[in-house]
Design an enzyme around this catalytic site. Structure first.
Site, short mmCIF file in Angstrom:
data_model
loop_
_atom_site.label_atom_id
_atom_site.label_comp_id
_atom_site.label_asym_id
_atom_site.label_seq_id
_atom_site.Cartn_x
_atom_site.Cartn_y
_atom_site.Cartn_z
N HIS A 124 74.55 7.03 82.24
CA HIS A 124 74.69 7.68 82.90
C HIS A 124 76.54 6.96 83.82
CE1 HIS A 124 70.64 9.16 83.18
NE2 HIS A 124 71.66 9.71 83.60
N CYS A 136 69.59 9.61 77.31
CA CYS A 136 69.89 11.82 77.92
C CYS A 136 70.93 11.66 76.86
CB CYS A 136 70.25 11.67 79.29
SG CYS A 136 69.64 14.09 79.22
N CYS A 138 64.29 14.79 81.72
CA CYS A 138 65.39 13.61 82.48
C CYS A 138 65.24 14.28 84.11
CB CYS A 138 66.56 13.84 81.78
SG CYS A 138 67.66 14.67 81.03
N GLY A 149 70.44 14.43 71.40
CA GLY A 149 71.45 15.39 71.30
C GLY A 149 73.32 16.05 71.35
N HIS A 173 62.77 16.52 75.28
CA HIS A 173 63.64 15.99 76.25
C HIS A 173 62.79 16.32 77.58
CE1 HIS A 173 66.07 13.23 77.03
NE2 HIS A 173 66.92 13.75 77.96
N1 GLN Z 1 70.23 18.09 74.19
C1 GLN Z 1 71.35 18.02 75.41
C2 GLN Z 1 72.17 16.66 75.26
O1 GLN Z 1 71.84 16.52 74.77
C3 GLN Z 1 69.96 17.65 76.62
C4 GLN Z 1 70.35 17.53 77.87
C5 GLN Z 1 69.42 16.98 79.02
O2 GLN Z 1 69.14 16.53 78.59
N2 GLN Z 1 70.18 17.40 79.87
O3 GLN Z 1 72.84 17.29 75.46
ZN ZN Z 2 68.24 14.77 79.44
#
Ligand code: GLN
Ligand code: ZN
Length: 783
Positions: free
Chosen positions: A723, A755, A672, A461, A670
């Site tokens: 990360h 992510c 995480c 995203g 999603h």
């Molecule tokens: N759509 C969000 C992004 O890409 C998802 C963030 C997340 O999973 N913490 O930043």
């Molecule tokens: Zn994420």
């Protein structure tokens, strides 16, 4: 069984106080030191810590915690778990091998060590971080294995105590994570693959706690606090019975010697369990603090066994920003006093680490809403008031009781907390509103509509949030950039992001989220029923803080939120652009949620607002919509018994949000920040068409789990750990894609990062995505 010399326990206390500072003073000091240790040496961090300790002590005393040992003596740089680990000299083997030696935390070397362990070096991964019970706070996981050298380092605890006494004249109560909880939270380093017993080092560890206690006694410390919240949770690597046996053995030794401070054992974050309380009662522990916010008054048997020793009734919750219901607290304290055989003190249920400092500073908040909330300072006042009532009779606090009743009534009568149209709509939800067409039917319709290759590529995203974007948003917020210019600037960023994705050859594009400050706050600001704060920061981990929104009223969506940006992005490309929403569970998890309506109903209100947003996105032609739920696992209750009810409403709210999406609309979710192996059933229950998950750090664990569970929907286990700025090699990525395709089946696998990319910079983003697309293309050709 108390000794003759046990000092009286204070009548009022808190288990901990926010330590980041009212103006995030500690964050600033740490980050300045990390950035430029020549200009801002470790001593500046130590100075800040000392000033904050002084401020906290003075403040808590002013607010009514006046007895000796009533103020917790905290004051560590980065994390309380790491602080206790360092007091035990627990330097992980991999750091020790690199020459890092144990050091007392409050020294220049200690600050350096904490920095190294929490941030890593160019070749050593930092300590893993994980959630502190079911909160948004993350602690650093100590690594204590069979061979980790341990040594006692009481110097900093002693110097904190002495320094605060000198500065304020107050005798504080040093706080440590207790030995059982510390080891359960640690990761046993193992030399082979056999899972080590996390409690194997308990005897050694207790020996070092004994040294610490005797040093504290020598310094004049009267009370010490040992936190054992692990007793309130299930799911450890050892059986409950073993934990309770270990607890008794540990505290029997810890409370045996004569020359030691009196010991307060606390169990926050839920009910301690009668087994644990009976075990503690058989030791010479001197006082016990229980959580009466989430848990109930201990059983008569437990209190009888505890005898004449003090019990701290944690009636003031430390987890929410709402005022304590004082009438209810009075009732709870009365029940505790009737059943207890010794003195009853008033306290918080947990440390106040999870709430901001002071609601009085929130002058931007609607004054009516401001009256409903209690941040840390207001909670201390509640504790002090209730303690006066315990001491002098409830008549002595008639005024605060009446005021609380009045505020509570005003809140209940406030139109924002009860909006008929919102209530009617949630009440009218039918089971079928949470059900979409059969998944295979959806799959066929979506394949026909989207016409994607096997192993389709996408991102989660967000794209890099450059300094420029943040400056644009800040200028807009401050009124320095008008609506038209702001829209133009964000559109330019979206256009650039779409172009980059097309050039990289991604299959399903995103608009990049440049308009979003934060994935929850962005929606909170657009929905009715939320308020935001100016100073409401709480520590998330290390120097990081978040400023959760306050969900205080019935929730509705006054206007569409994301549609214009998504539509604009879609107008720039032939490829599908994924709509991007934050799910109801995550919106709740990362906000301070009202306590006057069940969470399940609040979640449904949010879900219905999102349901309308999804309908608007569909009407605008959006074929793929992602509803992020990274916090799904995070809210999972600590006790097994509470989990089914939670999963029922959380999964149900996600399904309500997505339940009206058309058969040919592909819903992604999603997840995480967690390990998901244990909640795969719930993830399947979400009934999303595609689930992308963080996976590259957990090795192949999640891929194996998905394969073993025969997970019946499409999945995108992340193939790039976002990360760090490190760009994975093509071979690494290809290997991950290949592995997932073989294990799960190529027809079900998506290729995506772990992510969102908002913390990354463009160069590494383009380089890594280029390899990600190339890997997908290569593995496709091998099919
Ligand atoms: N759509 C969000 C992004 O890409 C998802 C963030 C997340 O999973 N913490 O930043
Ligand atoms: Zn994420």
């Amino acid at each position: 069984m108390t000794t003759q010399h046990t000092p009286a326990f204070p009548t009022a206390t808190v288990l901990g106080y926010p330590r980041i500072g009212p103006d995030r003073d500690l964050k600033r000091a740490l980050e300045a030191y990390w950035k430029d240790p020549r200009e801002h040496p470790a001593s500046t961090v130590l100075d800040t810590l000392a000033q904050l300790r002084e401020r906290t002590t003075t403040r808590l005393t002013q607010l009514g915690l006046t007895d000796d040992a009533a103020v917790p003596g905290e004051g560590f740089a980065v994390d309380h778990v790491l602080d206790t680990a360092l007091a035990l000299g627990a330097v992980p083997a991999r750091f020790a091998a690199d020459g890092f030696r144990a050091a007392a935390p409050d020294t220049a070397r200690g600050i350096e060590l904490v920095t190294t362990l929490s941030r890593g070096t160019d070749h050593l991964e930092p300590l893993e971080m994980t959630k502190w019970f079911d909160t948004n706070y993350h602690y650093y996981v100590p690594e204590i294995g069979p061979d980790t050298p341990l040594s006692a380092h009481p110097e900093s605890l002693v110097s904190r105590y002495r320094d605060t006494l000198r500065r304020t004249g107050t005798r504080t109560r040093p706080v440590l994570v207790g030995p059982v909880t510390l080891l359960l939270l640690s990761r046993p380093e193992t030399t082979d693959d056999a899972p080590a017993d996390p409690l194997a080092r308990l005897d050694d560890v207790v020996g070092h706690y004994l040294t610490i206690l005797s040093e504290l006694a020598a310094a004049g410390v009267q009370w010490v606090q040992l936190d054992e919240p692990a007793l309130a949770a299930d799911g450890w690597a050892v059986d409950r019975a073993e934990i309770v046996t270990a607890l008794e053995a540990a505290y029997a030794r810890l409370t045996h010697p004569v020359h030691r401070p009196a010991v307060l054992v606390t169990v926050g974050y839920g009910e301690a369990g009668e087994d644990a309380l009976l075990a503690l009662a058989r030791t010479d522990a001197d006082a016990l603090a229980v959580d009466l916010d989430r848990g109930d008054v201990p059983s008569a048997a437990a209190l009888e066994a505890w005898g004449g020793r003090a019990v701290v009734g944690g009636v003031v919750g430390g987890r929410t920003v709402w005022r304590t219901d004082l009438a209810r607290a009075v009732d709870t304290l009365d029940r505790l006093r009737a059943a207890a055989h010794g003195p009853v003190a008033v306290g918080t249920a947990t440390p106040l680490l999870h709430v901001p400092h002071d609601a009085a500073r929130e002058t931007g908040l609607d004054p009516e809403v401001r009256r409903w909330v209690a941040f840390a300072d207001q909670k201390v006042t509640e504790v002090a008031d209730l303690a006066r009532g315990v001491a002098h009779g409830w008549d002595a606090i008639a005024e605060p009781l009446a005021e609380d009743a009045e505020i509570r009534a005003a809140r209940a009568a406030h139109p924002a907390t009860h909006r008929a149209e919102v209530r009617e709509r949630t009440a009218a939800v039918r089971p079928e509103d949470r059900v979409r067409a059969a998944s295979e039917e959806r799959r066929a319709a979506q394949h026909a509509r989207l016409d994607l290759p096997p192993l389709p590529t996408t991102t989660i995203g967000s794209f890099p949030q450059t300094a420029e974007i943040r400056a644009t948003r800040a200028a807009h917020r401050a009124g320095r950039l008008d609506e038209g210019a702001y829209t133009e600037a964000i559109r330019e960023e979206i256009a650039r992001t779409v172009r980059a994705q097309e050039e990289l050859g991604l299959d399903v594009l995103v608009h990049g989220e440049p308009e979003r400050n934060d994935m929850v706050q962005y929606f909170a600001e657009a929905l009715d029923g939320f308020a935001t704060t100016q100073h409401g920061w709480v520590q998330s981990y290390g120097s990081r803080c978040t400023r959760p929104s306050i969900l205080f009223g019935d929730v509705s969506r006054p206007a569409s939120i994301t549609v214009d940006w998504t539509r604009y992005a879609a107008s720039l490309t032939e490829r599908p652009v994924k709509g991007m929403l934050t799910g109801p569970v995550t919106i709740l998890a990362w906000s301070f949620v009202r306590d006057d309506v069940p969470a399940a109903e609040v979640a449904d209100q949010v879900a219905l607002a999102l349901r309308d947003e999804i309908a608007d996105l569909e009407a605008a032609g959006t074929a793929v919509i992602q509803v992020d739920e990274p916090a799904l696992r995070e809210l999972l209750p600590l006790r097994e018994a509470d989990r089914p009810a939670y999963l029922d409403w959380s999964v149900g709210s996600f399904r309500l949000a997505t339940g009206a999406a058309g058969t040919a609309t592909q819903i992604h979710t999603h997840l995480c920040y967690s390990e998901f192996e244990t909640v795969l059933d719930a993830i399947e229950g979400l009934d999303a068409d595609v689930t992308t998950l963080e996976a590259s750090r957990s090795g192949s664990g999640i891929v194996a789990g998905l394969a073993a569970a025969d997970f019946p929907r499409d999945v995108g286990p992340g193939v790039w750990d976002i990360h760090s700025p490190r760009v994975p090699t093509f071979e690494e990525v290809a290997q991950r894609v290949r592995h997932a395709a073989h294990a799960i089946g190529a027809g079900r696998v998506w290729v995506n990062p772990d992510c969102g990319l908002k913390t990354r910079a463009w160069p590494e983003t383009e380089a890594a995505l280029d390899r990600l697309v190339a890997a997908a293309v290569t593995v496709r050709a091998e099919l």
